[in-house]
Design an enzyme around this catalytic site. Structure first.
Site, PDB file in Angstrom:
ATOM      1  N   TYR A 187     -12.558  -1.998  -4.071  1.00 32.98           N
ATOM      2  CA  TYR A 187     -13.060  -2.112  -2.689  1.00 32.98           C
ATOM      3  C   TYR A 187     -14.589  -2.011  -2.617  1.00 32.98           C
ATOM      4  O   TYR A 187     -15.122  -1.627  -1.568  1.00 32.98           O
ATOM      5  CB  TYR A 187     -12.418  -1.037  -1.814  1.00 32.98           C
ATOM      6  CG  TYR A 187     -11.007  -1.369  -1.367  1.00 32.98           C
ATOM      7  CD1 TYR A 187     -10.757  -2.457  -0.516  1.00 32.98           C
ATOM      8  CD2 TYR A 187      -9.926  -0.603  -1.765  1.00 32.98           C
ATOM      9  CE1 TYR A 187      -9.462  -2.763  -0.099  1.00 32.98           C
ATOM     10  CE2 TYR A 187      -8.624  -0.906  -1.344  1.00 32.98           C
ATOM     11  CZ  TYR A 187      -8.407  -1.989  -0.505  1.00 32.98           C
ATOM     12  OH  TYR A 187      -7.132  -2.287  -0.081  1.00 32.98           O
ATOM     13  N   ARG A 205      -2.589 -14.552   4.586  1.00 32.57           N
ATOM     14  CA  ARG A 205      -3.296 -13.782   5.633  1.00 32.57           C
ATOM     15  C   ARG A 205      -2.576 -13.962   6.979  1.00 32.57           C
ATOM     16  O   ARG A 205      -2.511 -13.034   7.776  1.00 32.57           O
ATOM     17  CB  ARG A 205      -4.756 -14.227   5.749  1.00 32.57           C
ATOM     18  CG  ARG A 205      -5.641 -13.923   4.537  1.00 32.57           C
ATOM     19  CD  ARG A 205      -6.023 -12.477   4.370  1.00 32.57           C
ATOM     20  NE  ARG A 205      -6.825 -11.940   5.432  1.00 32.57           N
ATOM     21  CZ  ARG A 205      -7.549 -10.816   5.337  1.00 32.57           C
ATOM     22  NH1 ARG A 205      -7.582 -10.126   4.192  1.00 32.57           N
ATOM     23  NH2 ARG A 205      -8.220 -10.364   6.351  1.00 32.57           N
ATOM     24  N   HIS A 246      -2.202  -5.508   1.461  1.00 37.26           N
ATOM     25  CA  HIS A 246      -3.494  -6.169   1.245  1.00 37.26           C
ATOM     26  C   HIS A 246      -3.238  -7.640   0.954  1.00 37.26           C
ATOM     27  O   HIS A 246      -2.236  -7.976   0.318  1.00 37.26           O
ATOM     28  CB  HIS A 246      -4.201  -5.535   0.035  1.00 37.26           C
ATOM     29  CG  HIS A 246      -5.369  -6.339  -0.467  1.00 37.26           C
ATOM     30  ND1 HIS A 246      -6.627  -6.231   0.085  1.00 37.26           N
ATOM     31  CD2 HIS A 246      -5.461  -7.292  -1.435  1.00 37.26           C
ATOM     32  CE1 HIS A 246      -7.449  -7.074  -0.542  1.00 37.26           C
ATOM     33  NE2 HIS A 246      -6.764  -7.730  -1.469  1.00 37.26           N
ATOM     34  N   ARG A 276       2.135  -6.725   8.957  1.00 36.13           N
ATOM     35  CA  ARG A 276       1.410  -5.540   9.446  1.00 36.13           C
ATOM     36  C   ARG A 276       1.934  -5.095  10.811  1.00 36.13           C
ATOM     37  O   ARG A 276       2.005  -3.896  11.091  1.00 36.13           O
ATOM     38  CB  ARG A 276      -0.088  -5.827   9.476  1.00 36.13           C
ATOM     39  CG  ARG A 276      -0.705  -5.726   8.085  1.00 36.13           C
ATOM     40  CD  ARG A 276      -2.116  -6.224   8.053  1.00 36.13           C
ATOM     41  NE  ARG A 276      -2.813  -5.830   6.828  1.00 36.13           N
ATOM     42  CZ  ARG A 276      -3.993  -6.319   6.470  1.00 36.13           C
ATOM     43  NH1 ARG A 276      -4.612  -7.203   7.237  1.00 36.13           N
ATOM     44  NH2 ARG A 276      -4.570  -5.917   5.354  1.00 36.13           N
ATOM     45  N   GLU A 283      -9.400 -10.364  -7.951  1.00 36.69           N
ATOM     46  CA  GLU A 283      -8.446  -9.270  -7.762  1.00 36.69           C
ATOM     47  C   GLU A 283      -7.245  -9.390  -8.703  1.00 36.69           C
ATOM     48  O   GLU A 283      -6.762  -8.387  -9.238  1.00 36.69           O
ATOM     49  CB  GLU A 283      -8.004  -9.238  -6.291  1.00 36.69           C
ATOM     50  CG  GLU A 283      -9.145  -8.827  -5.372  1.00 36.69           C
ATOM     51  CD  GLU A 283      -8.887  -9.033  -3.882  1.00 36.69           C
ATOM     52  OE1 GLU A 283      -9.790  -8.746  -3.091  1.00 36.69           O
ATOM     53  OE2 GLU A 283      -7.772  -9.477  -3.506  1.00 36.69           O
ATOM     54  N   LYS A 335       0.820  -1.218   0.000  1.00 37.28           N
ATOM     55  CA  LYS A 335       0.000   0.000   0.000  1.00 37.28           C
ATOM     56  C   LYS A 335       0.856   1.272   0.000  1.00 37.28           C
ATOM     57  O   LYS A 335       2.051   1.233   0.321  1.00 37.28           O
ATOM     58  CB  LYS A 335      -0.942  -0.041   1.208  1.00 37.28           C
ATOM     59  CG  LYS A 335      -1.945  -1.214   1.144  1.00 37.28           C
ATOM     60  CD  LYS A 335      -3.003  -1.123   2.240  1.00 37.28           C
ATOM     61  CE  LYS A 335      -3.966  -2.295   2.157  1.00 37.28           C
ATOM     62  NZ  LYS A 335      -5.087  -2.168   3.127  1.00 37.28           N
ATOM     63  N   ASN A 387      -2.255   0.085   6.681  1.00 34.25           N
ATOM     64  CA  ASN A 387      -1.748  -1.171   7.251  1.00 34.25           C
ATOM     65  C   ASN A 387      -0.809  -1.938   6.318  1.00 34.25           C
ATOM     66  O   ASN A 387      -0.685  -3.152   6.418  1.00 34.25           O
ATOM     67  CB  ASN A 387      -2.903  -2.029   7.757  1.00 34.25           C
ATOM     68  CG  ASN A 387      -3.895  -2.373   6.668  1.00 34.25           C
ATOM     69  OD1 ASN A 387      -3.694  -1.996   5.514  1.00 34.25           O
ATOM     70  ND2 ASN A 387      -4.939  -3.087   7.014  1.00 34.25           N
ATOM     71  N   PHE A 414     -15.451   3.787   6.794  1.00 41.00           N
ATOM     72  CA  PHE A 414     -14.055   4.068   6.432  1.00 41.00           C
ATOM     73  C   PHE A 414     -13.814   4.106   4.924  1.00 41.00           C
ATOM     74  O   PHE A 414     -12.696   4.333   4.482  1.00 41.00           O
ATOM     75  CB  PHE A 414     -13.113   3.041   7.086  1.00 41.00           C
ATOM     76  CG  PHE A 414     -13.349   1.595   6.702  1.00 41.00           C
ATOM     77  CD1 PHE A 414     -12.871   1.086   5.500  1.00 41.00           C
ATOM     78  CD2 PHE A 414     -14.044   0.739   7.550  1.00 41.00           C
ATOM     79  CE1 PHE A 414     -13.074  -0.241   5.145  1.00 41.00           C
ATOM     80  CE2 PHE A 414     -14.253  -0.597   7.204  1.00 41.00           C
ATOM     81  CZ  PHE A 414     -13.769  -1.085   5.994  1.00 41.00           C
TER      82      PHE A 414
HETATM   83  P1  IDP Z   1      -8.323  -6.644   5.354  1.00 42.31           P
HETATM   84  O1  IDP Z   1      -7.458  -5.741   4.504  1.00 42.31           O
HETATM   85  O2  IDP Z   1      -7.588  -7.182   6.546  1.00 42.31           O
HETATM   86  O3  IDP Z   1      -9.009  -7.737   4.565  1.00 42.31           O
HETATM   87  P2  IDP Z   1     -10.886  -5.270   5.367  1.00 42.31           P
HETATM   88  O4  IDP Z   1     -11.889  -5.350   6.471  1.00 42.31           O
HETATM   89  O5  IDP Z   1     -11.176  -6.005   4.099  1.00 42.31           O
HETATM   90  O6  IDP Z   1      -9.478  -5.713   5.974  1.00 42.31           O
HETATM   91  O7  IDP Z   1     -10.681  -3.731   5.046  1.00 42.31           O
HETATM   92  C1  IDP Z   1     -10.023  -3.307   3.867  1.00 42.31           C
HETATM   93  C2  IDP Z   1      -9.071  -2.187   4.223  1.00 42.31           C
HETATM   94  O8  IDP Z   1      -9.817  -1.056   4.680  1.00 42.31           O
HETATM   95  C3  IDP Z   1      -8.116  -2.490   5.387  1.00 42.31           C
HETATM   96  O9  IDP Z   1      -6.978  -3.223   4.996  1.00 42.31           O
HETATM   97  C4  IDP Z   1      -7.774  -1.100   5.861  1.00 42.31           C
HETATM   98  O10 IDP Z   1      -6.809  -0.460   5.003  1.00 42.31           O
HETATM   99  C5  IDP Z   1      -9.106  -0.371   5.712  1.00 42.31           C
HETATM  100  N1  IDP Z   1      -9.911  -0.445   6.953  1.00 42.31           N
HETATM  101  C6  IDP Z   1     -10.591  -1.509   7.448  1.00 42.31           C
HETATM  102  N2  IDP Z   1     -11.214  -1.226   8.601  1.00 42.31           N
HETATM  103  C7  IDP Z   1     -10.933   0.080   8.851  1.00 42.31           C
HETATM  104  C8  IDP Z   1     -11.287   0.978   9.908  1.00 42.31           C
HETATM  105  O11 IDP Z   1     -11.996   0.633  10.862  1.00 42.31           O
HETATM  106  N3  IDP Z   1     -10.781   2.240   9.817  1.00 42.31           N
HETATM  107  C9  IDP Z   1     -10.000   2.673   8.780  1.00 42.31           C
HETATM  108  N4  IDP Z   1      -9.658   1.860   7.761  1.00 42.31           N
HETATM  109  C10 IDP Z   1     -10.103   0.584   7.793  1.00 42.31           C
HETATM  110 MG    MG Z   2     -10.377  -7.595   3.013  1.00 46.71          MG
END
Ligand code: IDP
Ligand code: MG
Length: 140
Positions: free
Chosen positions: A51, A87, A117, A104, A128, A11, A114, A59
């Protein structure tokens, strides 16, 4: 049967701060092979489409702004049980909850920024990977 590839993004926050090399080293050391990789700067439309499942989340807007804020590396990674194992390697979405030694934990700066992805299912890994790569851009 578990698939043998997953899709990942390094990212913008990680690319911007010079973490691409260290992250790729961890991916390599964990035994993942790069099948496809390129540097891209996502457009807003691309990020919104990528997304799409999150479009009603609070968010979402911040996520799109962040993911289009600079170039990223997109890649397809090959490994047995790739989705689940990757993961595990990246750790929890929230770096505060990520296990020590995960990507992470080491490189995320917040829940949003974070660092990486990783696809959450074989079906999404296929979707994807196809989103960013043509068949002739994929190897192995
Ligand atoms: P993941 O990347 O671990 O699969 P997802 O729930 O799919 O997590 O969320 C996609 C991305 O959205 C996350 O990697 C992160 O960058 C962002 N994100 C998820 N939850 C939050 C939040 O509560 N606040 C801000 N950004 C978030
Ligand atoms: Mg995800």
């Amino acid at each position: 049967m578990a698939g043998n590839f997953t899709f990942s993004i390094i990212k913008p926050n990680a690319v911007r701060t010079g973490k691409t090399g260290p992250i790729l080293a961890m991916i390599n050391e964990a035994g993942f092979e790069i099948s496809a990789m390129k540097m891209v700067r996502m457009t807003t439309l691309q990020a919104e489409s990528f997304y799409e499942v999150h479009k009603r989340k609070s968010f979402f807007e911040g996520l799109i702004e962040f993911m289009t804020s600079g170039p990223v590396f997109v890649m397809v990674l090959k490994h047995e049980n790739a989705v689940e194992d990757f993961r595990k390697l990246i750790g929890a979405t929230d770096p505060a909850k990520a296990e020590p030694g995960t990507i992470r934990k080491m490189f995320a700066v917040s829940v949003q920024m974070n660092a990486v992805h990783g696809s959450d299912s074989d079906e999404n890994a296929a979707r994807e990977a196809d989103f960013f790569f043509t068949a002739s851009e994929r190897f192995l």
